[in-house]
Enzyme design. Structure first.
Site, PDB file in Angstrom:
ATOM      1  N   CYS A   5      36.471  82.490  64.543  1.00  0.00           N
ATOM      2  CA  CYS A   5      37.392  82.973  63.511  1.00  0.00           C
ATOM      3  C   CYS A   5      37.204  82.113  62.264  1.00  0.00           C
ATOM      4  O   CYS A   5      37.305  80.897  62.316  1.00  0.00           O
ATOM      5  CB  CYS A   5      38.820  82.857  64.022  1.00  0.00           C
ATOM      6  SG  CYS A   5      40.047  83.284  62.789  1.00  0.00           S
TER       7      CYS A   5
ATOM      8  N   CYS B 269      40.471  86.017  56.205  1.00  0.00           N
ATOM      9  CA  CYS B 269      40.771  87.422  55.962  1.00  0.00           C
ATOM     10  C   CYS B 269      42.266  87.670  55.854  1.00  0.00           C
ATOM     11  O   CYS B 269      42.698  88.576  55.146  1.00  0.00           O
ATOM     12  CB  CYS B 269      40.170  88.303  57.049  1.00  0.00           C
ATOM     13  SG  CYS B 269      40.775  87.893  58.678  1.00  0.00           S
TER      14      CYS B 269
ATOM     15  N   THR C 152      46.710  81.311  61.690  1.00  0.00           N
ATOM     16  CA  THR C 152      45.281  81.069  61.739  1.00  0.00           C
ATOM     17  C   THR C 152      44.822  80.318  60.493  1.00  0.00           C
ATOM     18  O   THR C 152      45.059  80.769  59.378  1.00  0.00           O
ATOM     19  CB  THR C 152      44.552  82.413  61.829  1.00  0.00           C
ATOM     20  OG1 THR C 152      45.040  83.096  62.983  1.00  0.00           O
ATOM     21  CG2 THR C 152      43.066  82.220  61.947  1.00  0.00           C
TER      22      THR C 152
ATOM     23  N   GLU D 116      44.920  77.515  65.144  1.00  0.00           N
ATOM     24  CA  GLU D 116      46.176  78.164  64.821  1.00  0.00           C
ATOM     25  C   GLU D 116      47.291  77.133  64.833  1.00  0.00           C
ATOM     26  O   GLU D 116      47.212  76.145  65.565  1.00  0.00           O
ATOM     27  CB  GLU D 116      46.490  79.294  65.803  1.00  0.00           C
ATOM     28  CG  GLU D 116      45.962  80.631  65.312  1.00  0.00           C
ATOM     29  CD  GLU D 116      44.934  81.227  66.249  1.00  0.00           C
ATOM     30  OE1 GLU D 116      44.812  80.726  67.381  1.00  0.00           O
ATOM     31  OE2 GLU D 116      44.241  82.187  65.863  1.00  0.00           O
TER      32      GLU D 116
ATOM     33  N   HIS E 241      44.685  94.337  58.253  1.00  0.00           N
ATOM     34  CA  HIS E 241      44.294  93.243  59.129  1.00  0.00           C
ATOM     35  C   HIS E 241      43.632  93.764  60.402  1.00  0.00           C
ATOM     36  O   HIS E 241      42.787  93.095  60.994  1.00  0.00           O
ATOM     37  CB  HIS E 241      45.511  92.379  59.440  1.00  0.00           C
ATOM     38  CG  HIS E 241      45.148  90.993  59.851  1.00  0.00           C
ATOM     39  ND1 HIS E 241      44.124  90.280  59.257  1.00  0.00           N
ATOM     40  CD2 HIS E 241      45.647  90.165  60.806  1.00  0.00           C
ATOM     41  CE1 HIS E 241      44.024  89.090  59.828  1.00  0.00           C
ATOM     42  NE2 HIS E 241      44.923  88.999  60.770  1.00  0.00           N
TER      43      HIS E 241
ATOM     44  N   TYR F 249      39.341  93.001  61.923  1.00  0.00           N
ATOM     45  CA  TYR F 249      38.729  92.618  63.183  1.00  0.00           C
ATOM     46  C   TYR F 249      37.281  93.067  63.296  1.00  0.00           C
ATOM     47  O   TYR F 249      36.690  93.038  64.373  1.00  0.00           O
ATOM     48  CB  TYR F 249      39.624  93.038  64.354  1.00  0.00           C
ATOM     49  CG  TYR F 249      40.704  91.987  64.546  1.00  0.00           C
ATOM     50  CD1 TYR F 249      41.753  91.887  63.640  1.00  0.00           C
ATOM     51  CD2 TYR F 249      40.611  91.022  65.543  1.00  0.00           C
ATOM     52  CE1 TYR F 249      42.707  90.884  63.749  1.00  0.00           C
ATOM     53  CE2 TYR F 249      41.555  90.013  65.657  1.00  0.00           C
ATOM     54  CZ  TYR F 249      42.603  89.950  64.758  1.00  0.00           C
ATOM     55  OH  TYR F 249      43.524  88.938  64.863  1.00  0.00           O
TER      56      TYR F 249
ATOM     57  N   CYS G 267      35.288  91.203  62.198  1.00  0.00           N
ATOM     58  CA  CYS G 267      34.704  89.877  62.470  1.00  0.00           C
ATOM     59  C   CYS G 267      34.259  89.758  63.916  1.00  0.00           C
ATOM     60  O   CYS G 267      33.266  89.097  64.218  1.00  0.00           O
ATOM     61  CB  CYS G 267      35.699  88.780  62.140  1.00  0.00           C
ATOM     62  SG  CYS G 267      37.197  88.850  63.147  1.00  0.00           S
TER      63      CYS G 267
ATOM     64  N   GLU H  80      42.919  86.340  70.816  1.00  0.00           N
ATOM     65  CA  GLU H  80      43.272  86.738  69.453  1.00  0.00           C
ATOM     66  C   GLU H  80      42.891  88.201  69.201  1.00  0.00           C
ATOM     67  O   GLU H  80      43.571  88.903  68.463  1.00  0.00           O
ATOM     68  CB  GLU H  80      42.547  85.818  68.472  1.00  0.00           C
ATOM     69  CG  GLU H  80      42.944  86.045  67.021  1.00  0.00           C
ATOM     70  CD  GLU H  80      42.072  85.217  66.078  1.00  0.00           C
ATOM     71  OE1 GLU H  80      42.033  83.982  66.239  1.00  0.00           O
ATOM     72  OE2 GLU H  80      41.417  85.804  65.200  1.00  0.00           O
TER      73      GLU H  80
END
Lengths: 482, 482, 482, 482
Positions: A98, A102, A189, A255, A290, A294, A296, A444
């Site tokens: 992560c 974003c 995060t 986090e 959001h 993902y 990512c 996550e």
């Protein structure tokens, strides 16, 4: 745009109150457990400087016309939305974890729409405040933490019925120069790698909860803010002498629980104040963006597929039909995820504010798959890796004068590959499926941007089933509706 | 563009040799088993006349600049490709079955590229021949059958090693004015509703199989061509007095075996002749386009979801949490499929010929999901429908003077819905999951445009795993490659 | 025990009122659509005569000590329960369809327990009535239809709140010599091949629904009973000249709606009368036994696996790794199902009545898997079969003087296998996955013995989660409970 | 039978050479990382002393007639086999991890058969040697490590073709008094908690590999043996001050690489010596028993289900329909696994040696499911747990004078549950899905007792597909075979 060193320097200037494993962290930037997560954020600055990624990583500000990091951009077209998805995969693949940036981008974009819409209804001036703030973020190339998730206490109760009213973040005082807020935001995060914290409500609020309908931005080292770092599986391996057992030797995530102990926010940083009617919209729009983000995980999936293929070759099994088929399946699932984040972007549309918004149904569908496929990809990677992934001796054993020779000798795979390399890639797979990166790639993926049930509720609302019923009835000759 | 009546009239003028259930069909257009499939094709003409669908259903010819039916169009942009995917869903939802016309469109687009590329290499003139043919198709608004799949005999042997050399279609004679071909094409969707048959090779050919590397187009009623209709589950229900037990009371599909018994093709209709080096490309490009075309199943899925929601309401269970959740799951899977066909289109690119080509990796990924999700959607629909779907008495029982009253009384669901309507929607679900439409929604989803393993081979080739390995190695500190 | 001819003769003596496709059936035994289902029941008599299956197919009556068909036996040990599961697989494999006789066996066993328990509580004499009836069934070797499922109307309402009170079967009159009942039972498997109908309530009844808490047995041709046959996918292929297109050339199943239009039942045939407190138990016990009975689908799965392997060989692909792997997966899933029906039997226990009862948790778990795996096995079979399964010309085409030669030539697979054989096995796969047998293998697997949600409710009740919580808390050091 | 203290004392007397994290472990028994695994083994002694578990945990030796711990027993009936499966679930549920003692039991049972069969063929006397050894194990109540898995180097090469011939364990010297062996065994579960190591070959050997066809037993502290401990995810949490962050505060597992550096074995401890013809049988029989042994994961699944239900209650969501449904699904999958280990046991049979052997097909099917379902159960547990599972601060944060109050306040769930308890159960779920126990519950479930493909090969061999083809052909009227 900042360079990575400039970014790191800017963090050094912050005076954050951070606790980790029960202790105050004196030097956040150089803390060995936190640093890999900072490295990942820094890469979002580095890639933006790289000409080959310019098109993906940068954009032109619609306010200033300047070239900016795309992570601070307000999407101006579906092409922008598609590039955002591709940026996620790109950075995910380069970090294997992560990269945390974003969430702020999604908060900015959601606020660009909701502030506009509140103003349109109530004649407020949130949007102009917001745009001023946005320009500051773009000009300074800042990392923003988008803080939405409240601790929520007893999930069966609304905010004002909680035994402790602070279990959702709320306004506790309204002053001439601003407001005072109390509460906390969980699962934040990249919190301590951020310059700013942008707070948003976490659920649709009703009138009785209007003190909870608040959105604002504050510098991350504002007085009254405390960060308590969450533990991750295998976090303390980063404290060990060698780096090999980390799996990912450079990057990581983190986090934190952010506590707001009566924090003051000046009015020009307030973007929603008791307009509870818009809390649901803000949540929904942030969530849709959001969920798109993902993308990512597709990049992280690329890393895991690469690792799986590599260990297959090191074990001498890459030509076994079942291994080849598992690699195909991993790719298939990963590219199915890719289709989701591309489709919700290319099917996006312009909102009244001018901001482009993803197709919310497809964004939710995409995220729902993200709660499933990475687990199966991880399972397949473990299948290919073999049991050694979890029985591997430590880097120290490999280097031991007494037993290093045994480790070297007996953990050899194909004879042309150094044992150390085989160990390294196994550690990477461990990292991604059980270790610090599994936190991001699996859990996550499950809960970030909303847990699976949140997406199902949205799918239920957005899929136009009534229309489908009309067609079905027509085809079988039911005429009741006509 | 033709109107539906004009289309039907044009079919009446054809002199096709068609066999069905062992008998020569004297009147193909009005045959009760074939007619529903014709109705589905006719709808592709009707929707193109409907202003609300103009943007999706029509396009501007890049040759003539005329407005044409999109099914005859060569894609000129990624926007065209996306519209093609949407057209598939649209027509699939309006018909609840296979509407048969995409296969010709995919053949035309693939040939627009391959003929160009052959000419570029060998200095031939296939492309100009093809463009002339294309204009004829566009001007006359014709339905083309894209005929690729050979019978293939023993799958473990190449064409020339088959016990019978005709098990793949081949050139048996080269003449001054053209060629003579022999063989057959299996599973030809909508064959007898077509004006033209466009033949392509079915696999990559090697030099020893160069007589099999042939592509051409002939009118569907050319001498030497015989059509033998395939049976479908429940096909003969269309011969029964009432229409209710069909489920879908208007539309259907069909497939046929087309036999070419020494058929002559003039040179101006030949688009590939022994250029075996290009057989693989033609197969692959056609296949990628055709895998995209399975966007139609998303539309059929819409119908099935609508039917499932309807029977849930008729049974009085639409508020049960497990039923709602199953509807969500059906929508989720269906929209995941939609993401695939949108993404492979929006990620398309321009080929040297000027034609836009889908992203072949994502098109294969999309089709791979099509071989899975419709089966699960169908399973969920059967779950919601209840067992009555397969124990329901016939329409004749409902109308029977003796037992009609019992059927009426005991098969009542919620008291406000006529028993007949409940029966109709159950028949539609039966149709889509076991009956004539299941042939298209399930088995054709499995094998049409290539069986699952064909996509897996393509995914294996197109997913850039070497690149993924590089990233993985870098992240865990393996330096061998640098 | 009866021989098959004796069984068939005994059916001829019945005077059943049967409607099929809107017409009264004059000769039920020889009706071409019904006959294959009768053949399947007859095989339960034939196998019981076969010495090699004696141990599985027969048992010793605990009442008379006589050798009886196991289908009429009350289980006296866990060994009996295990043999019951094996009998299901055996007959399922020999018929490739539903053989209809287990439902009566399960009704008898459930009543042997519930009648005993009602008597124990209320001092009634249901059990002795029942045992007398049981002996008659065993001595005469009868087929009993176990009739549980009411039409149920609006599923959100209990019996007495339905718009029509007859939507659940109920007592409409109590007389000195017996009772009069009205209502219907849906989805009655093998109804018109049965000598007796044993009626049970379909859900747990409350006091206000006590008229619906009734169980009894009547001869299948009792006055007032009407049978309305359910349609099955492809049912009318049995009316065609040839048998090949049926797929399964000998056996089949059927289901009927049984209407009870004021049927009289003498007291000695009444096994529950308004003891609503025991309706839930009877439902639950019957359901558990009947969920075990879905061992038959393992046998049908055997047939489908055999067919899939055969078509793979005929197509020349049996050595392709993906085909081998799919066959493994089909076997794996099928044997997982087998484990369920064996485990719930071997973990059975003795009830107070002396009857052995399956483990109800595991029986529900087994049935839940039955609602899933056959669908996946069927999907894999279709994958292996190839598209020809749904585009195959008819038997009449193969025999046609005009086009038979083409069918023969072009549908040849490997050169050593007659085209006809290839067509036959494809028809069998069609039969099992889309045709008449799919009704039993798929949809009946979903809903027979209770729909999936019914099993989930039972699993929720029977899995001892509280105990699991205790262990979990102990392991993580939570001491609240101690 | 030994008491737990006696067991621990006996371990103290061993002189093991153990390396952990690069260092020689001076006190193995009290090492904080190893100790939890010893605690788990000790529980197998404790439960055997507990009268309520006597029937499951103990047996009567068929050699001496003494009461023995079932882990040292040779199965004398299918009842014994079923009890073994139940013992696995029982101890798995009590420890929440791998308790390590089954592998020795499985080695003993396999050798009881293979030694008998070798003797029968070659007139050797392995079986009497083995029985003498067995009595010693039973009398002393020893823990045996069953050591099968060789490092294997390049998986595409047989032993003698490896670059290093020691990559499979082999005989390097034959002496009058015994043999000398060299090599290693990987993934040795519970190795340093064992008194004995029983070595077996890892694959079927051919004649050219006969030096690798060797089986024997040696005390675990025999000269030349070195243990190198494998790392586990989160292993070093056991070195931290508090115990809470471990999740499971008492128990754990471990695996080690055992190196045999020219270890001498006297003849009376040799059970196979170059009889390569029997290496395959020994592998297969050990593997089948050991695949059954994965009944333990059903017990670990019980713990995870209990933990999931507990966190749902602590979060206040236990009544949400989707949460209840996920708990049902977890139970369903877990009980499906249970069916597998019960069925392969109850369907066991007597081998010539007198030992009872599981049904090998069903044992392989069971293990195959074990490679799948725990991953899905874990995914569902993470879904229910919420994201906090991976963002939770440490025990030290909870206890911190500075931030403890924040942790306490903001991580409160329902108001009646202490925050600490909520944290504890989240840590347990982390432990089971990402931490030390995930190593056992997930990755070991994948690869222990053979990787998935190993089971698929066995399923392919053991499922009688030819017989299924016969039935299928008969049903569709193919007569070729008759």
């Amino acid at each position: 745009m900042k360079t990575p060193p400039e970014y790191i320097d800017s963090l050094r200037k912050l005076n954050l109150v951070v606790y980790l494993l029960g202790e105050r962290v004196s030097n956040v930037v150089d803390d060995p457990i936190i640093r890999p997560s900072l490295n990942a954020v820094a890469l979002t600055y580095a890639l933006a400087q790289d000409p080959q990624y310019e098109d993906i990583m940068t954009a032109t500000s619609h306010i200033t016309g300047n070239k900016i990091n795309r992570f601070t951009h307000i999407h101006q077209s579906t092409e922008d939305l598609v590039k955002k998805s591709k940026m996620g995969r790109l950075v995910g693949a380069h970090t294997g974890c992560c990269f945390q940036r974003c969430v702020g981008m999604d908060a900015l974009n959601a606020l660009s729409m909701t502030t506009y819409d509140i103003d349109a209804k109530f004649g407020t001036e949130y949007n102009s405040r917001f745009l001023k703030y946005l320009q500051y973020v773009q000009d300074e190339d800042l990392v923003c933490d988008g803080a939405m998730t409240d601790p929520k206490g007893d999930r069966s109760l609304p905010p004002h019925q909680q035994a402790d009213p602070d279990l959702f973040l709320r306004v506790v005082e309204e002053r001439a120069d601003g407001i005072v807020v109390r509460g906390a935001k969980a699962h934040q995060t990249g919190a301590v790698n951020s310059h700013e914290v942008i707070v948003m409500p976490t659920i649709t609020m009703r009138e009785e909860d209007k003190d909870y309908a608040v959105s604002f931005a504050v510098p991350s080292d504002t007085e009254g803010i405390t960060y308590i770092m969450g533990r991750q599986s295998c976090d303390t391996r980063k404290l060990e002498k060698g780096k090999m057992d980390r799996g990912n030797v450079v990057f990581g995530g983190h986090e934190a629980l952010i506590v707001f102990d009566d924090v003051f926010v000046p009015w020009d940083r307030v973007f929603m104040f008791r307009e509870y009617e818009f809390s649901g919209q803000l949540v929904e729009q942030f969530a849709s963006y959001h969920r798109q983000s993902y993308s990512c995980k597709v990049g992280v999936g690329d890393v895991l597929i690469g690792a799986a293929q590599t260990i297959a070759e090191y074990n001498g099994v890459e030509k076994a039909s079942h291994v080849k088929d598992k690699i195909v399946e991993m790719n298939h699932l990963n590219e199915t995820l890719y289709c989701g984040c591309i489709a919700c972007a290319s099917e996006g549309h312009r909102e009244p504010s001018g901001t482009y918004y993803v197709d919310p149904l497809l964004a939710n569908v995409h995220k729902q798959n993200i709660t499933r496929f990475p687990y199966e990809i991880a399972r397949l990677a473990q299948d290919i890796a073999g049991g050694l992934m979890v029985t591997l001796p430590s880097e120290e054993d490999l280097k031991s004068p007494e037993v290093g020779k045994y480790v070297e000798k007996y953990l050899q795979g194909t004879s042309d590959v150094p044992t150390e390399n085989r160990m390294r890639v196994l550690r990477l797979i461990e990292n991604l499926t059980l270790g610090t990166a599994a936190v991001g790639y699996l859990t996550e993926s499950m809960h970030g941007a909303g847990s699976p049930q949140a997406q199902r509720i949205m799918i239920s609302r957005l899929a136009n089933v009534k229309e489908k019923q009309k067609i079905a009835k027509k085809l079988c000759g039911i005429t009741e509706d006509e």
